[in-house]
Design an enzyme around this catalytic site. Structure first.
Site, PDB file in Angstrom:
ATOM      1  N   LYS A 282       0.857  -1.188   0.000  1.00  0.00           N
ATOM      2  CA  LYS A 282       0.000   0.000   0.000  1.00  0.00           C
ATOM      3  C   LYS A 282       0.897   1.244   0.000  1.00  0.00           C
ATOM      4  O   LYS A 282       1.848   1.317   0.774  1.00  0.00           O
ATOM      5  CB  LYS A 282      -0.903  -0.046   1.241  1.00  0.00           C
ATOM      6  CG  LYS A 282      -2.133   0.809   1.141  1.00  0.00           C
ATOM      7  CD  LYS A 282      -3.195   0.415   2.145  1.00  0.00           C
ATOM      8  CE  LYS A 282      -4.355   1.402   2.073  1.00  0.00           C
ATOM      9  NZ  LYS A 282      -5.517   0.989   2.838  1.00  0.00           N
ATOM     10  N   GLU A 371     -19.980  -3.632  10.304  1.00  0.00           N
ATOM     11  CA  GLU A 371     -20.900  -2.747  11.020  1.00  0.00           C
ATOM     12  C   GLU A 371     -22.012  -3.524  11.692  1.00  0.00           C
ATOM     13  O   GLU A 371     -22.441  -3.191  12.805  1.00  0.00           O
ATOM     14  CB  GLU A 371     -21.489  -1.713  10.045  1.00  0.00           C
ATOM     15  CG  GLU A 371     -20.489  -0.662   9.547  1.00  0.00           C
ATOM     16  CD  GLU A 371     -19.587  -1.149   8.417  1.00  0.00           C
ATOM     17  OE1 GLU A 371     -19.838  -2.262   7.904  1.00  0.00           O
ATOM     18  OE2 GLU A 371     -18.642  -0.439   8.032  1.00  0.00           O
ATOM     19  N   ARG A 399     -25.694  -0.074   6.806  1.00  0.00           N
ATOM     20  CA  ARG A 399     -25.519  -1.529   6.768  1.00  0.00           C
ATOM     21  C   ARG A 399     -26.204  -2.227   7.931  1.00  0.00           C
ATOM     22  O   ARG A 399     -26.549  -3.390   7.840  1.00  0.00           O
ATOM     23  CB  ARG A 399     -24.027  -1.848   6.882  1.00  0.00           C
ATOM     24  CG  ARG A 399     -23.230  -1.758   5.633  1.00  0.00           C
ATOM     25  CD  ARG A 399     -23.343  -3.058   4.888  1.00  0.00           C
ATOM     26  NE  ARG A 399     -22.986  -2.896   3.502  1.00  0.00           N
ATOM     27  CZ  ARG A 399     -21.807  -3.219   2.993  1.00  0.00           C
ATOM     28  NH1 ARG A 399     -20.870  -3.699   3.764  1.00  0.00           N
ATOM     29  NH2 ARG A 399     -21.572  -3.059   1.706  1.00  0.00           N
TER      30      ARG A 399
HETATM   31  C1  LIG Z   1     -19.201  -0.866   4.686  1.00  0.00           C
HETATM   32  C2  LIG Z   1     -17.966   0.001   4.701  1.00  0.00           C
HETATM   33  N1  LIG Z   1     -17.374   0.308   5.882  1.00  0.00           N
HETATM   34  C3  LIG Z   1     -16.279   1.082   5.906  1.00  0.00           C
HETATM   35  C4  LIG Z   1     -15.745   1.567   4.750  1.00  0.00           C
HETATM   36  C5  LIG Z   1     -14.555   2.522   4.798  1.00  0.00           C
HETATM   37  N2  LIG Z   1     -13.387   1.938   4.102  1.00  0.00           N
HETATM   38  C6  LIG Z   1     -13.038   2.326   2.877  1.00  0.00           C
HETATM   39  S1  LIG Z   1     -11.700   1.528   2.309  1.00  0.00           S
HETATM   40  C7  LIG Z   1     -11.533   0.678   3.741  1.00  0.00           C
HETATM   41  C8  LIG Z   1     -10.407  -0.287   3.902  1.00  0.00           C
HETATM   42  C9  LIG Z   1     -10.399  -1.285   2.809  1.00  0.00           C
HETATM   43  O1  LIG Z   1      -9.270  -2.091   2.943  1.00  0.00           O
HETATM   44  P1  LIG Z   1      -8.876  -3.048   1.754  1.00  0.00           P
HETATM   45  O2  LIG Z   1     -10.098  -3.702   1.214  1.00  0.00           O
HETATM   46  O3  LIG Z   1      -7.808  -3.952   2.228  1.00  0.00           O
HETATM   47  O4  LIG Z   1      -8.351  -2.079   0.629  1.00  0.00           O
HETATM   48  P2  LIG Z   1      -6.993  -1.220   0.611  1.00  0.00           P
HETATM   49  O5  LIG Z   1      -7.417   0.193   0.825  1.00  0.00           O
HETATM   50  O6  LIG Z   1      -6.092  -1.719   1.698  1.00  0.00           O
HETATM   51  O7  LIG Z   1      -6.441  -1.432  -0.729  1.00  0.00           O
HETATM   52  C10 LIG Z   1     -12.532   1.022   4.644  1.00  0.00           C
HETATM   53  C11 LIG Z   1     -12.673   0.495   6.005  1.00  0.00           C
HETATM   54  C12 LIG Z   1     -16.399   1.241   3.547  1.00  0.00           C
HETATM   55  N3  LIG Z   1     -15.980   1.703   2.364  1.00  0.00           N
HETATM   56  N4  LIG Z   1     -17.487   0.453   3.546  1.00  0.00           N
END
Ligand SMILES: Cc1ncc(C[n+]2csc(CCOP(=O)(O)OP(=O)(O)O)c2C)c(N)n1
Length: 644
Positions: A282, A371, A399
């Site tokens: 990342k 959530e 959610r």
């Molecule tokens: C239901 C929901 N909860 C929280 C989020 C906020 N959120 C956006 S990206 C993320 C992390 C995602 O991690 P990953 O899938 O590993 O992707 P990366 O950014 O590490 O590439 C979160 C918690 C969201 N988009 N949707």
């Protein structure tokens, strides 16, 4: 030499590039992502991590016939640039510009809108099943991060897809991070797989070196004896995806385009669901983001040379935002009361709870992107006489509607929801706007809904929610900080207050009652001053509590002014305005209610101020609506009087 990207009009053009050119292209793309995000803000680290993965996918598959569903969708900047949108990339997240997430209306290459996490496998499986029904054999791929894999929907979809005979390809983009470090058993499992891969690589290299001398060969034999033992200790017995019915390949180096392509090509010949585990870094290619991928997950505009955000905080502010104020206030209370626990669903730093986690690690729980689980777990904690406080963005609370209703409200459990980013959030656009919570929460029996207009109200409401009120209590506050203009206009000092379920009458007049929630009073006040200059005098009621409404104060004012205007940072349908209308109608008070809020349509991306203007809830719109309302009332009285 920044000209490789501009040679790509469609993904197939990527196939004309040799290995060296692809490497240069990846550098150009990263430069462009950093340049645009540093001025427009956006999701930086996730996008820098998937440059090679995106290139490899686009070279191997025939888009748009083959389709890629990107989980969350925040990592699609490279994809956008390479699918014909490079020319518009500088408009990223701007009003009428490119969206920060996939949008079907933006491009034929975006096959499914995403924004909320953990939906990609379900959506991809659905598209594939539809194709199958139509006899279409195009490929469908879901790209999901290790963070998104912590969401329940992803498990539901794996459970279904794994036992189907669908040729679904799931790419697991594992960078060991959600927004912060990834949490939970699945993260541990992935980590064990990664370690075993590193071990196997190391073993291969050690074998090569040891085979060269006789002492080496002796040592190698001894090592062989330990080999299975070591491997048994560090490698999981089985990869979970295999047990679920997927053919599992990997882990693959997600920055090696060649290796990625070999895996993608090979997977095309395999029948049934396949999961390819890809390891990425990342923030790759930008030192600051590589070192602190959590801080550079989503960023405001920043200085490229040092990675420092451009200044946002106004001098003299107590807090930079409602999130920071919430965290400080909660920490103060938790230091006196060890029955307070805090819960986050993968949004620890965004909600300010990182402070709480540091101070009270035993009473802090990050449950991952879960959530629904967060709310039901809080219900369980409330049964155990702990005071759970869930800090959650308004949009992600959607959610967990059923958990709020079924597990919390129907048992009248004392759970406090601190709803951050409530109202219009701006550049993240329609999937992230926090505009639905009032309407959703109003339908929950026994729910208390509070909306502070400043930090001091927030402080008193958190205490009220924890110590005065029982049952489910929600406090909604917006992205950013408390409005400054009201204090400037009125010299208001923030007095220590004790919240008592009443509204606050901020201004008095006989012509119109303006009822606001949260920060909307500041727009209303600006309009009110202009109205006053033009001879229109208004009651301004900051409602503070949306459910139950401060009925008496609203009714008294309605009877006095005979015209109500409600202003809210949320949707009109079912929101504060609807609640006021219901109250008046239930009490047979027949006065017009003009409701100003977000209309009945998805609310696109743009600056918060632009969206307020577009939705007609800024000071200018309030002024115009008020003038019309008062003159309509006057003319209808004239009509009634002249017909008498
Ligand atoms: C239901 C929901 N909860 C929280 C989020 C906020 N959120 C956006 S990206 C993320 C992390 C995602 O991690 P990953 O899938 O590993 O992707 P990366 O950014 O590490 O590439 C979160 C918690 C969201 N988009 N949707």
């Amino acid at each position: 030499m920044d000209d490789l990207i501009s040679r790509i009009n469609k993904p197939a053009d990527l196939r004309n590039f040799n290995e060296e050119e692809l490497k240069l292209l990846a550098i150009e793309i990263r430069k462009e992502i950093i340049r645009v995000v540093s001025t427009n803000g956006g999701h930086l680290a996730s996008n820098l991590g998937v440059v090679e993965l995106t290139i490899a996918l686009l070279r191997q598959y025939n888009l748009p016939e083959d389709q890629i569903v990107w989980d969350v969708g925040h990592q699609t900047y490279t994809y956008k640039m390479l699918t014909g949108r490079y020319g518009d990339f500088c408009t990223l997240r701007m009003c009428n510009g490119l969206a920060g997430f996939p949008k079907r209306c933006e491009s034929e290459y975006d096959c499914f809108n995403t924004g909320h996490s953990s939906t990609s496998i379900s959506a991809a499986l659905g598209i594939l099943r539809a194709n199958n029904i139509k006899g279409d054999h195009s490929k469908v791929i879901a790209v999901i991060g290790d963070g998104a894999l912590t969401g329940g929907m992803a498990f539901e979809a794996l459970n279904d897809a794994g036992q189907s005979d669908m040729d679904l390809l799931v790419i697991l983009n594992d960078n060991e991070m959600s927004i912060g470090r990834n949490v939970g058993g699945m993260a541990k499992h992935l980590s064990a797989i990664r370690v075993s891969k590193r071990y196997l690589n190391l073993k291969h290299r050690t074998n090569k070196i040891l085979s060269k001398t006789s002492l080496g060969r002796f040592l190698k034999k001894i090592l062989e004896i330990f080999k299975h033992l070591i491997r048994y200790i560090i490698r999981p017995e089985k990869v979970i995806f295999e047990d679920l019915g997927f053919k599992y390949y990997g882990p693959v180096d997600g920055h090696d385009i060649n290796d990625l392509e070999l895996h993608f090509a090979a997977s095309k010949n395999i029948r049934g669901p396949v999961l390819i585990h890809v390891l990425t870094k990342k923030g790759k290619g930008y030192e600051f983001a590589e070192n602190s991928p959590d801080k550079y997950h989503g960023v405001a505009p920043f200085e490229i040379a040092n990675g420092i955000p451009l200044p946002q905080r106004n001098e003299g502010d107590e807090f930079s935002s409602f999130s920071e104020a919430f965290a400080e206030i909660l920490c103060d209370l938790a230091s006196e009361d060890d029955s307070i626990a805090a819960i986050s669903a993968a949004m620890t730093s965004g909600t300010g709870l990182d402070k709480f986690e540091k101070r009270f690690p035993k009473r802090f729980f990050d449950v991952g992107i879960a959530e629904q689980h967060a709310l039901t777990m809080a219900a369980g904690m409330a049964c155990g006489n702990v005071k759970p406080v869930i800090a959650i963005y308004s949009t992600f609370l959607q959610r967990a509607y059923d958990q709020l209703l079924h597990d919390i409200a129907l048992q009248d459990l004392h759970v406090v929801l601190c709803i951050d980013r409530a109202g219009i959030v701006g550049e993240d656009g329609e999937t992230h706007q926090g505009i639905y919570d009032i309407a959703l929460l109003r339908s929950i029996p026994g729910m208390t809904i509070l909306s502070p207009r400043n930090y001091e109200q927030l402080r008193s409401m958190i205490s009220y929610a924890l110590y005065t009120k029982g049952g489910p209590v929600a406090i909604r506050y917006p992205r950013g900080g408390e409005p400054k203009n009201f204090r400037r206009l009125t010299n208001e000092r923030q007095e220590k207050i004790i919240f008592d379920e009443t509204a606050e009458l901020l201004h008095e007049g006989n012509d119109l009652t303006i009822i606001t929630e949260g920060i909307m009073f500041s727009y209303a006040y600006e309009a009110l001053i202009k109205l006053q200059e033009n001879g229109i005098k208004c009651d301004l009621l900051d409602v503070r509590i949306i459910k139950p409404l401060p009925a008496k104060q609203i009714i008294i004012s309605a009877i006095k002014t005979k015209c109500i205007m409600t202003i809210e940072n949320g949707i009109n349908n079912g929101g504060l305005g609807s609640a006021v209308e219901e109250l008046l109608s239930d009490n047979q008070i027949l006065v017009p209610v003009i409701r100003l809020g977000v209309g009945d349509h998805p609310l696109v991306h743009g600056k918060i101020s632009e969206l307020f203007r577009i939705e007609g809830i800024d000071a200018a719109a309030i002024y115009n609506e008020a003038v019309n309302a008062v003159s309509n009332i006057n003319s209808s009285y004239k009509t009634i009087n002249s017909s008498e």
